[in-house]
Design a protein around this motif. Structure first.
Motif, short mmCIF file in Angstrom:
data_model
loop_
_atom_site.label_atom_id
_atom_site.label_comp_id
_atom_site.label_asym_id
_atom_site.label_seq_id
_atom_site.Cartn_x
_atom_site.Cartn_y
_atom_site.Cartn_z
N UNK A 153 0.84 -1.19 0.00
CA UNK A 153 0.00 0.00 0.00
C UNK A 153 0.88 1.25 0.00
N UNK A 154 0.44 2.29 -0.69
CA UNK A 154 1.20 3.53 -0.75
C UNK A 154 0.88 4.42 0.46
N UNK A 155 1.91 5.11 0.92
CA UNK A 155 1.74 6.00 2.07
C UNK A 155 2.50 7.30 1.84
N UNK A 156 2.02 8.36 2.47
CA UNK A 156 2.77 9.60 2.60
C UNK A 156 3.24 9.72 4.04
N UNK A 157 4.39 10.34 4.23
CA UNK A 157 4.96 10.55 5.56
C UNK A 157 4.69 11.97 6.01
N UNK A 158 3.99 12.13 7.14
CA UNK A 158 3.81 13.44 7.73
C UNK A 158 5.17 13.89 8.26
N UNK B 85 4.64 1.34 1.34
CA UNK B 85 5.66 2.01 0.53
C UNK B 85 5.46 3.51 0.66
N UNK B 86 6.37 4.18 1.33
CA UNK B 86 6.28 5.64 1.46
C UNK B 86 6.76 6.25 0.15
N UNK C 282 -6.26 10.83 -4.24
CA UNK C 282 -6.36 10.78 -5.70
C UNK C 282 -5.09 10.22 -6.33
N UNK C 283 -3.99 10.26 -5.58
CA UNK C 283 -2.72 9.70 -6.08
C UNK C 283 -2.57 8.22 -5.74
N UNK C 284 -3.62 7.63 -5.17
CA UNK C 284 -3.58 6.21 -4.85
C UNK C 284 -2.98 5.88 -3.50
N UNK C 285 -2.82 6.91 -2.67
CA UNK C 285 -2.26 6.71 -1.33
C UNK C 285 -3.36 6.23 -0.40
N UNK C 286 -3.03 5.28 0.48
CA UNK C 286 -4.03 4.73 1.40
C UNK C 286 -3.68 4.96 2.88
N UNK C 287 -2.43 5.40 3.17
CA UNK C 287 -2.00 5.59 4.54
C UNK C 287 -1.19 6.87 4.69
N UNK D 187 -10.69 8.12 3.66
CA UNK D 187 -10.21 6.98 2.89
C UNK D 187 -8.75 6.69 3.14
N UNK D 188 -8.15 7.44 4.07
CA UNK D 188 -6.75 7.25 4.43
C UNK D 188 -6.66 6.75 5.86
#
Length: 234
Positions: free
Chosen positions: A4-9, A30-31, A93-98, A121-122
């Motif tokens: 799953x794709x993630x962004x890091x705060x 995957x960040x 919208x970029x497919x990130x889930x976490x 949705x995240x």
């Protein structure tokens, strides 16, 4: 297997850096990008007061994309929340889930994040939540993580800590009652080296000044760190 794709705060600090390294090591997600709020008026990361140039250097050293969330100054809470809502919608919208956070033990902060992400949705991830901060700080230092103290609350610790390097000698010198990771707001950091980076970031401490009730150390790019410890304020 596709993770799953993630962004890091991303705050630019050591806790964000350690949380990123932990999720990468665990392989849960995957960040793909760092998500950072930036004060538009001063081109600095909010609260940590790190220059945008150094934020960008971190993203490059981490091999990650950088998503900046511009904030006005002054920034009412409503403006902050609207900006974050737009950023989270962009992530989805970029497919990130976490979204990964480097929070340690402040329950009200975690609850706030969970409430704001509900329905987006995240899913929030807290990979270093609940760890003993005294042991954690030593583990960070032992693994080679290094950071500059960029901001000090002088009501909680001496002004002279601003600009120092987060290392074992600093941990030894922290006064009783100060959390070793600064989780209660005692201090904030800029991480420049560690196992999460592909290379060390060339940075140095510049001017140290007091404003808005806090003591800030201005971290500058370039010119290396040789001899820095002897030039730091005592």
């Amino acid at each position: 297997m596709t993770l799953p794709k993630a962004w890091m705060s991303w705050s630019t600090g050591k806790d964000s850096a350690w949380a990123l390294d932990k999720v990468r090591t665990e392989g849960r997600v995957e960040v793909t990008a760092l998500l950072t709020t930036v004060n538009q008026a001063f081109a600095r990361v909010a609260m940590h007061a790190v220059r945008e140039q150094l934020l960008e250097a971190q993203a490059e050293a981490l091999g990650l994309a950088l998503v900046k969330v511009p904030l006005p100054w002054p920034c009412p809470n409503a403006a902050y929340e609207q900006a974050m809502e737009r950023a989270l919608a962009e992530a989805r919208s970029a497919g990130v889930s976490h979204v990964v956070f480097g929070d340690l033990f402040l329950q009200d902060i975690r609850k706030y994040r969970e409430e704001k992400m509900a329905g987006t949705g995240l899913a929030p991830l807290f990979p270093i939540w609940g760890l003993d901060t005294r042991a954690l700080a030593r583990e960070m230092v032992g693994a080679g993580l290094r950071a500059f103290i960029t901001c000090v609350d002088p009501r909680r610790m001496d002004r002279s800590f601003a600009g120092r390097i987060f290392d074992s000698s600093l941990l030894d010198a922290l006064p009783a009652g100060v959390d070793p990771c600064g989780e209660n707001g005692e201090f904030h950091t800029f991480a420049y080296a560690g196992p999460m980076f592909r290379h060390e970031i060339d940075a140095r401490v510049g001017q140290i000044e007091e404003r808005d009730g806090f003591v800030f150390a201005d971290v500058l790019a370039g010119e290396g760190r040789r001899g820095l410890a002897s030039n730091l304020p005592s």
